[in-house]
Design an enzyme around this catalytic site. Structure first.
Site, mmCIF file in Angstrom:
data_model
loop_
_atom_site.group_PDB
_atom_site.id
_atom_site.type_symbol
_atom_site.label_atom_id
_atom_site.label_comp_id
_atom_site.label_asym_id
_atom_site.label_seq_id
_atom_site.Cartn_x
_atom_site.Cartn_y
_atom_site.Cartn_z
ATOM 1 N N LYS A 186 0.838 -1.197 0.000
ATOM 2 C CA LYS A 186 0.000 0.000 0.000
ATOM 3 C C LYS A 186 0.875 1.250 0.000
ATOM 4 C CE LYS A 186 -1.683 2.613 3.097
ATOM 5 N NZ LYS A 186 -1.561 3.912 2.363
ATOM 6 N N GLU A 261 9.739 0.738 10.731
ATOM 7 C CA GLU A 261 10.816 1.705 10.517
ATOM 8 C C GLU A 261 10.171 3.070 10.616
ATOM 9 O OE1 GLU A 261 12.866 4.489 9.036
ATOM 10 O OE2 GLU A 261 12.652 3.499 7.088
ATOM 11 N N CYS A 295 13.451 10.297 7.287
ATOM 12 C CA CYS A 295 13.438 9.882 8.689
ATOM 13 C C CYS A 295 14.816 9.972 9.326
ATOM 14 C CB CYS A 295 12.885 8.460 8.806
ATOM 15 S SG CYS A 295 13.702 7.247 7.753
ATOM 16 N N GLU A 392 9.916 15.594 15.448
ATOM 17 C CA GLU A 392 10.320 15.413 14.053
ATOM 18 C C GLU A 392 9.573 16.420 13.181
ATOM 19 O OE1 GLU A 392 11.226 11.697 11.097
ATOM 20 O OE2 GLU A 392 9.357 11.628 12.223
#
Length: 498
Positions: A186, A261, A295, A392
Site C-alpha cells: 500500500k 521503521e 526519517c 520530528e
C-alpha cells in the site's frame, strides 16, 4: 509547461492509473479515482484509483493463491533470476521512473536518480542473498537427527510513505520476494505512481500473477484494513512513530508479525578537531538533500562550544546557497515539500522555535512562488529541550545546539525519544569509535554523511522502531523456521514399555 524545462519523457496528465491486483491493472470496487497534483507547481499530474476494503480482499486473495500456488512453487534460483530481471527492467526504464517520482513527490531529480540506482541494487542484492537462505542439521544424540527448514511467512502486507515511494517500495518488496512471500503493497495515496509502474514491470519480467499487488489508499481506512486482514501473515511499515503505534496495536490481537521503521530526530556531532571543510558541507547535505523529508535526516547538529559561532555562520552561509527550484532541473539541489499543508506545518514549527528563543540565521520564510516550497532554515541558540529539537519536523529545518565535551555530546545526542541515525565528525579515530558505541542509534556514521546501502542493516532504536531493512537480517523477518526431528533407529519406540 515549465519555463526552460523539458520533461524527460511523456508523463501525460490524462493517464488514469488503476490498482494492480493479480497481475493486472484493475478498477477499484468503489470507483474512487483521485486527481494527483505536482507539489512543485500545484498543476494536475495524473489520476489514480484508490483501494477500499473489497479491493484489499481481492489483493490478499490473489497473494494467497500465488504463495500457495505458482509463486510458492518457484524454486530459489528462479526467484533470483526474476529479481535480477526486475532490476534490469527498472534500470531500462529509469528515465520514465525518475520523472514520475520527481513530479509526483516534488523532489529534485538529482536525488531521485540516486534513489533509483539504489532501488535497482536492492533487487540485485536480495537476488544474490537468496543463496543464504538455508537451514541446519545436527545429531541430537543416540538415534535422533534434527534439521531445520526456512519457509516463507506467507502473505506480507507492506505500507510505504510518500517521501521515498519508489525506493521504499523496493526496500520492502525485494526481501519479501527473495524469501518467497507474496506481497500486498500500500503506497501513500499522494504518491502511488512509481510503485504501480514497478508492479507492471514485474509482471512483464515474468513474476506470476498475485506475487505483487499494489493498492493505494488512505492509512486509517485501507491501511488499517490491510493490517488487520486475516489473510495477511506479516506486516512491514515505514512511516511516523504515531502511526507505528497504531499498527502495533492492530497486530497485537491476532499476534501478527510486524516490523516498523519509524521517525527520527538524528544528531550530527561536530567536534572542535573535525575537518570542517568536510563536516560543514556534509552536514548541510545531511538535512537538506530531501528537503528534510527523511526519517534519518540529521536535523540536530551538535557543535562543540569553542567552534559554535564560527560553525553556525559557515553553516548558514552554505544553507543559503542550496539551489532550491524546479525538481526536473538537473541543477536543482532541493525541490518542494510534499504539499502546501505540510509546508505550513513545517513553518509552524519554526515559529514555535522562535517563540521559545531560537534564532533564525537562515531561511524561515515561505517563498513567494507557486508550489510547496520552503527555504532551507537554520535555527541557532537552540536548547535540546525545545520542541524544535525534540519533535520530528520533517522539513528543511535544522537546529544547531552547543555542547561542552564528549560526555555532554553523548548525553544530548541520546536525550530524545528516537534513535535511528547519527553522524560523528572528529579527526580522533578512537573518539569516533567510542561515541559510535555509546549513541543509542541503529546506525552511526563516522566522518561520512551517507546512510543506506544494500547489505547494510538499517533501522532504529527506541521509538524509531524495530526490525531492520536492507540487510541479510531482513530476510529472517519474512521466514519461518521449521524444526524436523527424525529417528534413525532400526528399533521401534515404546515410551510406556507396553
Amino acid at each position: 509547461m515549465r519555463a526552460g524545462i523539458v520533461p524527460l519523457v511523456a508523463v501525460t496528465t490524462e493517464r488514469e492509473y488503476g490498482l494492480f491486483i493479480n497481475g493486472e491493472l484493475t478498477e477499484p470496487a468503489s470507483g474512487e479515482v483521485r486527481q494527483l497534483t505536482e507539489p512543485a507547481t500545484g498543476e494536475p499530474l495524473a489520476k489514480a484509483a484508490m483501494a477500499g476494503e473489497q479491493d484489499v480482499d481481492r489483493a490478499v486473495d490473489a497473494a494467497r493463491a500465488a504463495v500457495d500456488g505458482p509463486w510458492g512453487r518457484t524454486p530459489p534460483n528462479e526467484r533470483s533470476r526474476l529479481l535480477h530481471a526486475l532490476a534490469d527492467a527498472i534500470a531500462a526504464n529509469r528515465k520514465e521512473l525518475a520523472e514520475l517520482e520527481a513530479r509526483n513527490v516534488g523532489k529534485a531529480i538529482s536525488s531521485v536518480k540516486a534513489e533509483l540506482a539504489q532501488a535497482t541494487e536492492n533487487f540485485r542484492f536480495y537476488a544474490s542473498a537468496i543463496a543464504s537462505i538455508a537451514g541446519r542439521s545436527n545429531p541430537i544424540g543416540g538415534s535422533l537427527l534434527s534439521y531445520t527448514l526456512k519457509e516463507p511467512v506467507g502473505v506480507a502486507g507492506q505500507i510505504v510513505p510518500w517521501n521515498y515511494p519508489l525506493m521504499m517500495a523496493t526496500w520492502k518488496l525485494a526481501p519479501a520476494l527473495a524469501a518467497g512471500c507474496s506481497v500486498v503493497l500500500k503506497p501513500d495515496p499522494q504518491t502511488p505512481l512509481t510503485a504501480l509502474r514497478v508492479a507492471e514491470l514485474a509482471a512483464e519480467a515474468g513474476f506470476p500473477a498475485g506475487a505483487i499487488n499494489v493498492v493505494p489508499g488512505d492509512g486509517p481506512t485501507t491501511g488499517a484494513y490491510l493490517v488487520k486482514h486475516a489473510g495477511v501473515d506479516k506486516v512491514a511499515f515505514t512511516g511516523s512513530t504515531k502511526t507505528g503505534g497504531v499498527i502495533m496495536r492492530l497486530c497485537s490481537d491476532p499476534i501478527k508479525r510486524v516490523s516498523l521503521e519509524l521517525g527520527g530526530k538524528s544528531p550530527n556531532l561536530v567536534f572542535a578537531d573535525a575537518d570542517l571543510d568536510d563536516a560543514i558541507p556534509s552536514s548541510v547535505w545531511s538535512i537538506f538533500y530531501s528537503a528534510g523529508q527523511s526519517c534519518e535526516a540529521r536535523s540536530r547538529v551538535l557543535v562543540e562550544r569553542p567552534l559554535y559561532d564560527d560553525f553556525v555562520a559557515r553553516f548558514a552561509d552554505l544553507a543559503k546557497k542550496v539551489n532550491v527550484g524546479d525538481p526536473l532541473d538537473p541543477e536543482t539541489q532541493m525541490g518542494s515539500l510534499i504539499s502546501t499543508a505540510h509546508r505550513d506545518k513545517v513553518h509552524g514549527f519554526v515559529e514555535l522555535g522562535t517563540e521559545a528563543g531560537a534564532e533564525v540565521v537562515a531561511g524561515g520564510n515561505v517563498p513567494d512562488r507557486a508550489g510547496a516550497f520552503y527555504e532551507p532554515t537554520v535555527l541557532a541558540n537552540v536548547d535540546n529541550s525545545m520542541a524544535v529539537a525534540q519533535e520530528e519536523i520533517f522539513g528543511p529545518v535544522v537546529t544547531v545546539i552547543p555542547f561542552e565535551d564528549e560526555k555532554d555530546a553523548i548525553r544530548i545526542a541520546n536525550d530524545v525519544k528516537y534513535g535511528l541515525m547519527a553522524t560523528v565528525w572528529t579527526r580522533d579515530a578512537g573518539k569516533g569509535l567510542r561515541i559510535a558505541a555509546r549513541i543509542k542509534s541503529g546506525e552511526v556514521g563516522v566522518n561520512m554523511p551517507y546512510t543506506a546501502f544494500p547489505g547494510l542493516p538499517f533501522g532504529g532504536y527506541k521509538q524509531s522502531g524495530f526490525g531492520r531493512e536492507l540487510g541479510i537480517e531482513t530476510l529472517e523477518l519474512y521466514l519461518e523456521t521449521k524444526s524436523v526431528l527424525v529417528s534413525t533407529s532400526p528399533k521401534p519406540f515404546n515410551p510406556f514399555g507396553l
